[in-house]
Design a protein around this motif. Structure first.
Motif, mmCIF file in Angstrom:
data_model
loop_
_atom_site.group_PDB
_atom_site.id
_atom_site.type_symbol
_atom_site.label_atom_id
_atom_site.label_comp_id
_atom_site.label_asym_id
_atom_site.label_seq_id
_atom_site.Cartn_x
_atom_site.Cartn_y
_atom_site.Cartn_z
ATOM 1 N N VAL A 342 -0.536 1.294 3.523
ATOM 2 C CA VAL A 342 -0.678 0.250 2.504
ATOM 3 C C VAL A 342 -1.894 0.555 1.626
ATOM 4 O O VAL A 342 -1.832 0.503 0.396
ATOM 5 C CB VAL A 342 -0.828 -1.149 3.165
ATOM 6 N N ALA A 343 -2.999 0.960 2.248
ATOM 7 C CA ALA A 343 -4.235 1.232 1.495
ATOM 8 C C ALA A 343 -4.042 2.400 0.538
ATOM 9 O O ALA A 343 -4.394 2.321 -0.650
ATOM 10 C CB ALA A 343 -5.373 1.534 2.462
ATOM 11 N N VAL A 344 -3.418 3.472 1.018
ATOM 12 C CA VAL A 344 -3.230 4.665 0.169
ATOM 13 C C VAL A 344 -2.329 4.327 -1.012
ATOM 14 O O VAL A 344 -2.613 4.658 -2.155
ATOM 15 C CB VAL A 344 -2.644 5.826 0.999
ATOM 16 N N GLU A 345 -1.241 3.573 -0.747
ATOM 17 C CA GLU A 345 -0.304 3.203 -1.835
ATOM 18 C C GLU A 345 -0.955 2.206 -2.786
ATOM 19 O O GLU A 345 -0.820 2.289 -4.006
ATOM 20 C CB GLU A 345 0.983 2.613 -1.227
ATOM 21 N N LEU A 346 -1.730 1.263 -2.243
ATOM 22 C CA LEU A 346 -2.426 0.281 -3.078
ATOM 23 C C LEU A 346 -3.402 0.997 -4.012
ATOM 24 O O LEU A 346 -3.457 0.732 -5.214
ATOM 25 C CB LEU A 346 -3.179 -0.718 -2.198
#
Ligand code: SDX
Length: 431
Positions: A342-346
């Motif tokens: 989620v963090a990488v995509e965000l």
């Protein structure tokens, strides 16, 4: 600071003209000395949040927010994170130079042999509820150090300042680990002198009396690097709090407790805890667009935690190193954390979004730190405690620099008053 070309800033108010000296640092923006502005013009400057105000002269840390540069005493953060231990960085921040072998040995020994807490301090913890936030315990216990170590509270005595500085660096891991153990109802674990700083901290947090505990060297290396990344950051809110408290002559333990209190805020050091809560709330990659929209909606107070920075209008160099550390720790500990996806995509989506590009919002140090700390076994409530542990050396280095600055005086900002002018008292029957 130098005023070698006798540069001045000219100001005209009405028919009158004024000039103020301009000083140059070794690098970074020049400063206009306006200390005589009020005396000369009967005007104050107005700068809420001090966005354009240099509060002091310092030789400790330099940030170029546009270029994404962070130097501790001139050394790039990436070089220090890669090649130096946190205690070497502590010596550097405190003394201005990296230690020689002998200096490193003496400093490590001094810190190691000050890690224990006065035994009576342990009863302080029992005054807190078990569900107290560990930051509440840190503020209380660190402030109380002045009640136990009053032989190092005379700020005018360089020897007492040195011992107080070393006591704080040495005892913060012990207090932080005790705050954690207290919150999970496990017995306190005393520090060990055969372990390095980061290993000792992990041991005090995660070992239990019922079995042997072996510190994972990759976890210890990551912990040590995380401490280095958080060690100092020029005149941020909590460091400015420590300097302002110290400018009144308050003892170092009280000043550091004030810094801990300020760091706790979600806009500052509390962002790592808030960021992980935000990633957990987002939950899955397909929920990201909704949260990006909320972050851009002026009517919605939601902000992307771990994004944006008062100074960095480019990548926070610490975030880059933090991201690499996160991947290394998850790989070594064989942890699949969906929140990392989620963090990488965000981050990817945010960095392609016009709003974030226009406002120069990049991930800051808090964006990835939470995922790493969770992988190391810490609950979110401990994330800001770890930030405070690491920042203590920066706070105390800046505090020492302020005390030793011959120009320093009590900090006392002014205001622009927009309240009532004088008016007669009203009896209650007239109100
Ligand atoms: C730390 O100062 C330091 O050095 C701190 C620190 C250190 O090491 O000591 O680096 C540690 O505190 C890092 C920052 C951690 N905080 C967060 O991640 C919380 C989320 N970030 C924001 O609250 C904000 O970015 C701040 C507080 C960090 C900075 O705020 P500023 O400098 O006061 O800037 P701002 O709030 O005026 O933002 C500028 C614009 C605003 O829009 P406009 O009013 O111009 O229309 O950007 C917007 C903001 O609304 N904005 C964001 C945003 N951050 C700023 N919009 C959405 N999400 C965000 N995260």
């Amino acid at each position: 600071m130098s005023n070698k070309d006798n540069k001045t800033a000219k100001l005209s108010i009405g028919e009158k003209n004024y000039e103020f000296p301009i000083y140059e640092g070794t690098v970074g923006p020049d400063v206009i000395d306006i200390s005589s502005l009020y005396a000369q013009t009967d005007n104050f400057t107005y700068d809420p949040g001090f966005t354009s105000t240099a509060s002091c002269e310092s030789k400790i840390t330099y940030i170029d927010g546009d270029a994404g540069i962070l130097l501790y005493r001139g050394y790039p953060i990436a070089d220090l994170a890669e090649n130096a231990s946190f205690l070497e960085v502590c010596f550097l921040l405190l003394n201005g130079e990296l230690p020689t072998e002998d200096e490193k040995g003496e400093f490590e020994h001094a810190i190691t042999y000050h890690t224990m807490l006065h035994d009576q301090m342990i009863t302080l913890f029992n005054g807190f509820r078990r569900d107290a936030h560990p930051m509440a315990i840190m503020v209380g216990v660190v402030g109380a150090l002045s009640a136990f170590y009053h032989d190092s509270t005379d700020v005018t005595d360089a020897k007492q300042r040195l011992i107080a500085s070393r006591r704080l660096i040495a005892k913060m891991p012990t207090i932080a680990a005790m705050a954690y153990k207290y919150s999970v109802g496990q017995p306190f674990v005393q520090p060990r002198n055969d372990l390095d700083y980061a290993s000792n901290f992990l041991h005090m947090c995660f070992s239990v009396p019922s079995e042997d505990y072996v510190v994972n060297p990759i976890a210890a290396e990551a912990m040590d690097r995380i401490f280095t990344l958080h060690a100092d950051h020029e005149q941020n809110a909590s460091t400015s709090t420590v300097r302002l408290a110290g400018s009144s002559g308050a003892n170092p333990f009280a000043c550091i407790a004030a810094g801990i209190a300020c760091l706790w805020g979600p806009a500052h050091g509390g962002a790592n805890e808030a960021c992980l809560k935000m990633l957990t709330e987002i939950g899955t990659v397909d929920q990201i667009p909704e949260y990006i929209a909320r972050a851009k909606d002026k009517s919605d107070p939601f902000r992307l935690m771990g994004f944006g920075h008062r100074v960095y209008k480019n990548f926070d160099p610490r975030a880059t190193i933090m991201q690499e550390t996160t991947h290394a720790v998850l790989k070594e500990l064989n942890i699949e954390d969906p929140l990392l996806d989620v963090a990488v995509e965000l981050e990817r989506i945010a960095r392609e979004d016009e709003y974030f590009i226009e406002k120069k919002l990049y991930p800051n140090i808090d964006f990835y730190s939470g995922i790493t700390l969770r992988a190391l076994g810490f609950p979110t409530s401990m994330f800001t405690v770890l930030f405070a542990l690491a920042r203590t050396v920066g706070w105390i280095s800046q505090w020492n620099e302020m005390i030793e600055d011959p120009k320093q005086k009590i900090g006392r900002p002014r205001q622009t008053y927009t309240g009532h002018t004088e008016r007669p008292f009203k009896n209650i029957s007239e109100r």
